[in-house]
Design a protein around this motif. Structure first.
Motif, PDB file in Angstrom:
ATOM      1  N   GLU A 157      29.463  27.309  38.906  1.00 47.02           N
ATOM      2  CA  GLU A 157      28.744  26.667  39.311  1.00 47.02           C
ATOM      3  C   GLU A 157      28.241  27.276  40.645  1.00 47.02           C
ATOM      4  O   GLU A 157      26.928  26.883  41.061  1.00 47.02           O
ATOM      5  N   GLU A 158      29.040  28.115  41.472  1.00 47.19           N
ATOM      6  CA  GLU A 158      28.444  28.762  42.784  1.00 47.19           C
ATOM      7  C   GLU A 158      27.370  29.546  42.230  1.00 47.19           C
ATOM      8  O   GLU A 158      26.155  29.617  42.881  1.00 47.19           O
ATOM      9  N   ARG A 159      27.664  30.290  41.459  1.00 43.09           N
ATOM     10  CA  ARG A 159      26.363  31.246  40.750  1.00 43.09           C
ATOM     11  C   ARG A 159      25.306  30.495  40.400  1.00 43.09           C
ATOM     12  O   ARG A 159      24.135  31.042  40.789  1.00 43.09           O
ATOM     13  N   ALA A 160      25.281  29.451  39.491  1.00 40.60           N
ATOM     14  CA  ALA A 160      24.208  28.686  39.262  1.00 40.60           C
ATOM     15  C   ALA A 160      23.578  28.174  40.365  1.00 40.60           C
ATOM     16  O   ALA A 160      22.338  27.999  40.432  1.00 40.60           O
ATOM     17  N   ALA A 161      24.222  27.502  41.152  1.00 37.07           N
ATOM     18  CA  ALA A 161      23.569  26.808  42.359  1.00 37.07           C
ATOM     19  C   ALA A 161      22.695  27.821  43.403  1.00 37.07           C
ATOM     20  O   ALA A 161      21.680  27.323  43.684  1.00 37.07           O
ATOM     21  N   LYS A 162      23.478  28.843  43.418  1.00 34.71           N
ATOM     22  CA  LYS A 162      22.629  30.041  44.286  1.00 34.71           C
ATOM     23  C   LYS A 162      21.464  30.361  43.598  1.00 34.71           C
ATOM     24  O   LYS A 162      20.310  30.500  44.179  1.00 34.71           O
ATOM     25  N   GLU A 163      21.491  30.493  42.492  1.00 33.27           N
ATOM     26  CA  GLU A 163      20.324  31.227  41.644  1.00 33.27           C
ATOM     27  C   GLU A 163      19.322  30.154  41.575  1.00 33.27           C
ATOM     28  O   GLU A 163      18.083  30.459  41.620  1.00 33.27           O
ATOM     29  N   LEU A 164      19.550  28.617  41.398  1.00 38.15           N
ATOM     30  CA  LEU A 164      18.492  27.647  41.395  1.00 38.15           C
ATOM     31  C   LEU A 164      18.126  27.236  42.745  1.00 38.15           C
ATOM     32  O   LEU A 164      17.030  26.358  43.057  1.00 38.15           O
ATOM     33  N   GLY A 165      18.836  27.612  43.982  1.00 39.24           N
ATOM     34  CA  GLY A 165      18.573  27.393  45.193  1.00 39.24           C
ATOM     35  C   GLY A 165      18.724  25.921  45.507  1.00 39.24           C
ATOM     36  O   GLY A 165      18.254  25.449  46.391  1.00 39.24           O
ATOM     37  N   GLN A 170      24.561  19.226  44.472  1.00 35.43           N
ATOM     38  CA  GLN A 170      23.163  18.883  43.909  1.00 35.43           C
ATOM     39  C   GLN A 170      23.596  19.312  42.635  1.00 35.43           C
ATOM     40  O   GLN A 170      22.922  18.735  41.434  1.00 35.43           O
ATOM     41  N   LEU A 171      24.041  20.380  42.275  1.00 38.79           N
ATOM     42  CA  LEU A 171      24.249  20.861  40.919  1.00 38.79           C
ATOM     43  C   LEU A 171      25.009  19.999  40.212  1.00 38.79           C
ATOM     44  O   LEU A 171      24.870  19.609  38.799  1.00 38.79           O
ATOM     45  N   ALA A 172      26.185  19.397  40.779  1.00 37.56           N
ATOM     46  CA  ALA A 172      27.070  18.603  40.193  1.00 37.56           C
ATOM     47  C   ALA A 172      26.175  17.382  39.657  1.00 37.56           C
ATOM     48  O   ALA A 172      26.540  16.539  38.704  1.00 37.56           O
ATOM     49  N   ILE A 173      25.488  16.868  40.599  1.00 35.90           N
ATOM     50  CA  ILE A 173      24.614  15.537  40.334  1.00 35.90           C
ATOM     51  C   ILE A 173      23.530  15.858  39.234  1.00 35.90           C
ATOM     52  O   ILE A 173      23.560  15.088  38.174  1.00 35.90           O
TER      53      ILE A 173
END
Length: 220
Positions: A157-165, A170-173
């Protein structure tokens, strides 16, 4: 008596035993390790458990703190040194494990948030993340998935959130809205049981594409 083991293997075996006994994943422990100053991923935790990481005093202290945070209870450094045989410390010194433990055997040190500067900041960030979910009009519906997903957020999740900005909250939502589960859970569901890292990586890229589209559609 157990055979002589290098200290790295002793610590690694105890780490795996403690982690699995408390139901903590390598991904979750890696997050706590990074908070404690160890730049570890889940693969580094696995390497530690397999006796492939050097056991310096600084590493043992940081790892003990990470375990305390992950388990929510005091852990003694001596718990990582528990062994019935001899522990090889270097090429010329091997010591009985139970004797080695006595160097560190004391009442487990309970480190509270105010003892660690970085923990104060981390708590503030996590509190802000939860508030960002609860402030939404649809939080009662989404919160049933998003809040547990935020609790369980790991390196994926940390990597995905960082890549998506976006933030991890917000990623969890967005994950809850799209799939009714966390990013990692959806990745593992699509990749299949016992999938390898390459397959999970391929699925992760697909999920991030779907998330980008969903975020873009939501901003229109």
């Amino acid at each position: 008596m157990e055979p002589t083991k290098p200290i790295a293997e002793v610590v690694g075996g105890n780490l795996r035993r403690l982690r699995t006994a408390h139901g903590v994943t390598t991904d979750q422990l890696a997050i706590e390790c990074r908070w404690a100053g160890l730049k570890w991923t889940d693969s580094r935790v696995s390497a530690m458990e397999n006796g492939k990481v050097a056991c310096t005093l600084a590493t043992l202290v940081a790892l003990t703190l990470a375990l305390q945070s992950a388990f929510g209870q005091p852990i003694s450094m001596s718990d990582l040194l528990d062994y019935d045989g001899f522990v090889k410390l270097n090429d010329r010194l091997s010591m009985r494990g139970q004797r080695l433990k006595q160097f560190f055997a004391d009442t487990p040190v309970k480190v509270v948030g105010s003892d660690v500067a970085e923990e104060i900041e981390r708590r503030a960030e996590r509190s802000s993340a939860f508030n960002s979910i609860r402030d939404r009009d649809d939080w009662i519906e989404l919160g049933q998935v998003a809040i547990p997903a935020l609790h369980q957020s790991g390196a994926a999740e940390e990597r995905a959130a960082k890549e998506l900005g976006i933030s991890v909250a917000q990623l969890a939502i967005e994950s809850a809205k799209l799939w009714d589960r966390s990013f990692a859970d959806e990745r593992d569901r699509r990749a299949g049981e016992n999938s390898n890292a390459q397959k999970r990586g391929q699925v992760s890229r697909i999920l991030k594409t779907e998330l980008r589209q969903a975020i873009s559609d939501g901003n229109d």
